[in-house]
Design a protein around this motif. Structure first.
Motif, PDB file in Angstrom:
ATOM      1  N   PRO A 536       0.830  -1.213   0.000  1.00 23.73           N
ATOM      2  CA  PRO A 536       0.000   0.000   0.000  1.00 23.73           C
ATOM      3  C   PRO A 536       0.867   1.268   0.000  1.00 23.73           C
ATOM      4  O   PRO A 536       2.060   1.231   0.264  1.00 23.73           O
ATOM      5  N   PHE A 537       0.217   2.398  -0.220  1.00 23.64           N
ATOM      6  CA  PHE A 537       0.908   3.687  -0.226  1.00 23.64           C
ATOM      7  C   PHE A 537       0.861   4.265   1.200  1.00 23.64           C
ATOM      8  O   PHE A 537      -0.215   4.544   1.739  1.00 23.64           O
ATOM      9  N   VAL A 538       2.044   4.421   1.821  1.00 23.72           N
ATOM     10  CA  VAL A 538       2.096   4.918   3.203  1.00 23.72           C
ATOM     11  C   VAL A 538       2.914   6.196   3.314  1.00 23.72           C
ATOM     12  O   VAL A 538       3.126   6.690   4.432  1.00 23.72           O
ATOM     13  N   GLU A 539       3.402   6.750   2.215  1.00 21.30           N
ATOM     14  CA  GLU A 539       4.153   7.998   2.291  1.00 21.30           C
ATOM     15  C   GLU A 539       3.224   9.116   2.767  1.00 21.30           C
ATOM     16  O   GLU A 539       2.068   9.205   2.352  1.00 21.30           O
ATOM     17  N   GLY A 540       3.735   9.984   3.661  1.00 18.11           N
ATOM     18  CA  GLY A 540       2.945  11.073   4.231  1.00 18.11           C
ATOM     19  C   GLY A 540       2.286  10.719   5.544  1.00 18.11           C
ATOM     20  O   GLY A 540       1.779  11.606   6.247  1.00 18.11           O
ATOM     21  N   LYS A 541       2.298   9.425   5.896  1.00 17.85           N
ATOM     22  CA  LYS A 541       1.751   9.010   7.182  1.00 17.85           C
ATOM     23  C   LYS A 541       2.867   9.028   8.221  1.00 17.85           C
ATOM     24  O   LYS A 541       4.046   9.021   7.897  1.00 17.85           O
ATOM     25  N   VAL A 543       5.248   7.371  11.066  1.00 15.73           N
ATOM     26  CA  VAL A 543       5.898   6.069  11.060  1.00 15.73           C
ATOM     27  C   VAL A 543       5.078   5.049  11.847  1.00 15.73           C
ATOM     28  O   VAL A 543       5.040   3.864  11.496  1.00 15.73           O
ATOM     29  N   ALA A 544       4.402   5.510  12.890  1.00 13.89           N
ATOM     30  CA  ALA A 544       3.583   4.586  13.674  1.00 13.89           C
ATOM     31  C   ALA A 544       2.399   4.084  12.854  1.00 13.89           C
ATOM     32  O   ALA A 544       2.074   2.878  12.852  1.00 13.89           O
ATOM     33  N   GLU A 545       1.729   5.009  12.141  1.00 10.09           N
ATOM     34  CA  GLU A 545       0.587   4.601  11.324  1.00 10.09           C
ATOM     35  C   GLU A 545       1.024   3.648  10.211  1.00 10.09           C
ATOM     36  O   GLU A 545       0.382   2.626   9.953  1.00 10.09           O
ATOM     37  N   ALA A 546       2.121   4.019   9.514  1.00  5.80           N
ATOM     38  CA  ALA A 546       2.594   3.193   8.407  1.00  5.80           C
ATOM     39  C   ALA A 546       2.992   1.807   8.895  1.00  5.80           C
ATOM     40  O   ALA A 546       2.675   0.787   8.258  1.00  5.80           O
ATOM     41  N   THR A 547       3.701   1.752  10.026  1.00  2.53           N
ATOM     42  CA  THR A 547       4.137   0.452  10.558  1.00  2.53           C
ATOM     43  C   THR A 547       2.940  -0.420  10.909  1.00  2.53           C
ATOM     44  O   THR A 547       2.924  -1.628  10.628  1.00  2.53           O
ATOM     45  N   ASP A 548       1.925   0.183  11.494  1.00  6.79           N
ATOM     46  CA  ASP A 548       0.737  -0.577  11.884  1.00  6.79           C
ATOM     47  C   ASP A 548       0.055  -1.175  10.652  1.00  6.79           C
ATOM     48  O   ASP A 548      -0.343  -2.343  10.647  1.00  6.79           O
ATOM     49  N   ILE A 549      -0.077  -0.376   9.588  1.00  2.74           N
ATOM     50  CA  ILE A 549      -0.743  -0.852   8.359  1.00  2.74           C
ATOM     51  C   ILE A 549       0.029  -2.010   7.743  1.00  2.74           C
ATOM     52  O   ILE A 549      -0.534  -3.047   7.372  1.00  2.74           O
ATOM     53  N   LEU A 550       1.347  -1.863   7.619  1.00  4.14           N
ATOM     54  CA  LEU A 550       2.166  -2.876   6.933  1.00  4.14           C
ATOM     55  C   LEU A 550       2.254  -4.165   7.746  1.00  4.14           C
ATOM     56  O   LEU A 550       2.211  -5.274   7.194  1.00  4.14           O
ATOM     57  N   MET A 553      -0.582  -6.501   7.452  1.00  2.00           N
ATOM     58  CA  MET A 553      -0.588  -7.260   6.196  1.00  2.00           C
ATOM     59  C   MET A 553       0.421  -8.396   6.209  1.00  2.00           C
ATOM     60  O   MET A 553       0.535  -9.158   5.230  1.00  2.00           O
ATOM     61  N   GLY A 554       1.207  -8.505   7.286  1.00  2.00           N
ATOM     62  CA  GLY A 554       2.200  -9.573   7.363  1.00  2.00           C
ATOM     63  C   GLY A 554       3.539  -9.192   6.784  1.00  2.00           C
ATOM     64  O   GLY A 554       4.363 -10.065   6.516  1.00  2.00           O
ATOM     65  N   LEU A 555       3.797  -7.886   6.591  1.00  3.61           N
ATOM     66  CA  LEU A 555       5.062  -7.422   6.032  1.00  3.61           C
ATOM     67  C   LEU A 555       5.975  -6.917   7.142  1.00  3.61           C
ATOM     68  O   LEU A 555       5.522  -6.379   8.148  1.00  3.61           O
ATOM     69  N   ARG A 556       7.276  -7.112   6.970  1.00  7.38           N
ATOM     70  CA  ARG A 556       8.260  -6.587   7.913  1.00  7.38           C
ATOM     71  C   ARG A 556       8.600  -5.144   7.556  1.00  7.38           C
ATOM     72  O   ARG A 556       8.616  -4.782   6.378  1.00  7.38           O
TER      73      ARG A 556
END
Length: 661
Positions: A536-541, A543-550, A553-556
């Protein structure tokens, strides 16, 4: 790294029946695919006409009815040496044919590997080609494009890829050139839909074709498979075409010494410039080929040919009884005997006759003078002849090595010498058309008007990288390792692709049609099929929000702090990019802003008013609280200004609006 889009037709279901699996070849008129007939569960070949051959509505429309009629006629042509046609139709406005899939190689592929065939192999293949053409001619069809590319050679039933005597040859594309040409319906005279290296003279001059035109093309094919080359070559195709009109095809034995004369006669008969001088159809030429094959087989034990360089054929003695009945010489008749024979005088000895003549001459003064004059004249003749034979008739061979082709020809012309070229040789360090070797060497004697044999440089050996995008890895390897390419395909990696099936080639490096030397390593990227996850696109979020989303999804996630004008803790770049394919546990790298002077306004809505005020104050912000009467912890934040993720600096005033709740 070159990136190319896979063939969009791969995986397509045509007419609800034919599932396209791979691309086999692309020609001037159509592209051939392998497909599975899902109704009959068999592999077929699907030939789709190119869009360029189908004119749009602004021009002359493609005659689909004419194409359909031609396809029906071809489908009725049943012969073991003809590639069968099963079906026809249109897909996305493009006409197609469904044909028998022949597992093997084209005659062109075999010639690329072996250069030329033996006489027995050549006649064995031509018998099957002519049998197919003869069946077509009896059915009223003219092929119009007979060439090695349209002859498919299946593996011999006895096994072995080099056994051409027992192999099965099949002719393809009957009537296809005629169907496309007739569909074009050019009011200015039509198109010449044929290959110029094999085109009959009458097709060039007036566009007319009949079975004798196929006979001419078959004769050119026989010439090529015997010699390894076509008879005519030029820079422009139109020049090649007109050489068929203006020149006679040379005998194959002029190119390859030692070929049986019967092969020269076959080629000459099939390639006469006037159609009336050729066999009437392929059946007539087939009979001649079969007779020639029997002739060669019968004489194989008595004929011994020297190597090609000798240009000599030695044939053992053949008695009159060994000749065929139509070629025997008349029986010798004994000389008639005279009824009376006069007794012959006893002959004198030749030595005695010479002595008597000598005594007669020396006894006469005039005889002695004549004998002396004759001796002087004879001596002069001997001296003159000796000088001529030993010196006068010779020229010194000029220095020709390292000269260009044109310079060498000019130098030989000035010296009154002829020239002949051998096959050029590849040289990395010598430009093309520069003389490598001459025979005789420089400074040696050569008879005046004699021939100097030259070998030119073919320049660096280079080949074009084949276009394998859309093919399977196995087919790509076979194409690149085919002679004379001998490239080294390397699977450089795999990438997810939503359009390309798993195992098909996505791109090559170097890219297709790049000139490379033999043995070049070609890196190939192969499709892994459709990816299970999409990043997904997480630029602009934050780091906490982006990490939670990824992570959900099962991504490191790995984080790298970078200098940026973006607020602190905001993601400024992600790798892989948005939409890239990924698998569970794949790593996504985030570059996060380390700008301490500028931070992102946090999201405080729905938080307790007192907690929100404390958080914002800890960031060094001036907080204005609105709507609070009493204990702030009884109130919730319902609005904030600026909004979340907005850049703010220490000392900046922010506003939160609270309501009881």
């Amino acid at each position: 790294m070159d990136t190319q889009v896979a063939d969009p037709l791969l995986g397509t279901l045509v007419d609800g029946r034919y599932r396209i699996r791979g691309r086999v070849a692309r020609g001037g008129m159509a592209t051939v695919y392998t497909a599975v007939d899902e109704r009959l569960e068999r592999t077929v070949a699907l030939k789709i006409i190119h869009p360029a051959q189908v004119r749009d509505a602004a021009g002359q429309a493609f005659s689909l009815d004419r194409f359909t009629d031609e396809a029906k006629t071809i489908a009725r042509l049943t012969h073991p040496n003809v590639v069968a046609v099963y079906d026809q139709g249109t897909h996305a406005g493009l006409p197609y044919l469904v044909m028998e899939y022949v597992r093997g190689r084209t005659l062109r592929d075999i010639l690329a590997e072996r250069r030329r065939l033996t006489p027995v192999e050549a006649l064995a293949v031509m018998e099957q080609v002519l049998a197919a053409l003869a069946a077509a001619h009896r059915a009223g069809l003219v092929h119009r494009d007979v060439k090695p590319e349209n002859v498919l050679v299946a593996e011999a039933p006895t096994g072995g890829s080099h056994n051409l005597i027992d192999a099965v040859a099949k002719v393809a594309d009957f009537g296809l050139a005629r169907a496309v040409e007739a569909s074009a319906d050019d009011p200015n005279g039509g198109q010449l839909m044929a290959t110029v290296a094999y085109v009959a003279p009458e097709l060039v001059t007036d566009g007319h074709a009949d079975p004798r035109s196929d006979v001419y093309s078959a004769g050119i094919v026989l010439f090529e498979i015997l010699t390894g080359r076509v008879p005519y070559d030029a820079e422009r195709p139109v020049e090649v075409a007109w050489q068929h009109v203006d020149r006679d095809v040379p005998p194959p034995s002029r190119i390859v010494a030692g070929l049986p004369p019967v092969l020269d006669e076959l080629v000459a008969a099939a390639t006469r410039r006037s159609p009336g001088g050729r066999p009437t159809d392929a059946g007539a030429l087939l009979a001649a080929v079969q007779a020639a094959r029997e002739n060669i087989a019968a004489s194989g034990t008595t004929q011994r040919m020297r190597p090609v360089e000798q240009e000599t054929v030695i044939v053992s003695h053949v008695t009159p009884a060994a000749r065929p009945s139509w070629a025997r010489l008349p029986d010798a008749q004994p000389a008639p005997r005279s009824r009376r024979r006069a007794p012959a005088p006893a002959p004198s000895s030749p030595v005695d006759r010479i002595k008597a003549q000598y005594r007669k001459l020396m006894g006469d003064p005039r005889g002695r003078l004549a004998l002396t004059a004759g001796a002087v004249v004879l001596a002069l003749l001997v001296l003159t002849g000796g000088w001529w034979l030993g010196f006068g008739r010779y020229e010194v061979t000029p220095q020709l090595t390292n000269l260009t082709k044109d310079q060498a020809i000019s130098t030989l012309a000035q010296a009154g010498l002829e020239y002949r070229f051998l096959d050029p040789q590849y040289r990395e360090d010598v430009p093309k058309d520069v003389v490598l070797v001459q025979n005789p060497p420089p400074g040696e004697r050569v008879v005046r008007g004699g021939t100097v044999v030259l070998t030119l440089s073919a320049g660096p050996e280079r080949y074009l990288v084949p276009d394998v995008v859309g093919k399977s890895w196995e087919l790509a390897v076979a194409d690149m390792q085919a002679a004379p390419l001998k490239l080294k395909p390397v699977k450089a990696g795999e990438k997810y692709d939503d359009l390309a099936p798993k195992g098909t080639v996505l791109s090559t490096d170097p890219k297709a049609d790049t000139e490379v030397p033999p043995g070049t390593e070609v890196k190939v990227i192969v499709s892994k099929g459709k990816a299970p996850l999409s990043v997904p696109f997480v630029e602009g979020k934050t780091v906490a929000e982006a990490t939670d989303i990824l992570q959900k999804m099962g991504l490191r996630v790995s984080v790298e702090r970078v200098e940026s004008d973006k607020p602190y803790d905001i993601v400024v770049k992600q790798t892989p990019a948005n939409g890239a394919g990924a698998e569970p546990n794949d790593e996504v790298k985030l570059q996060v802003s380390n700008n301490q002077n500028v931070k992102a306004m946090p999201e405080v809505r729905n938080a307790r008013c007192g907690d929100a005020e404390g958080l914002l104050a800890s960031m060094g912000l001036q907080v204005e609280v609105r709507g609070v009467l009493g204990d702030k912890n009884w109130f919730k934040v319902v609005n904030q200004n600026p909004a979340s993720n907005t850049a703010v600096q220490a000392g900046q005033q922010v506003v939160i609006e609270c309501q009881l709740g």
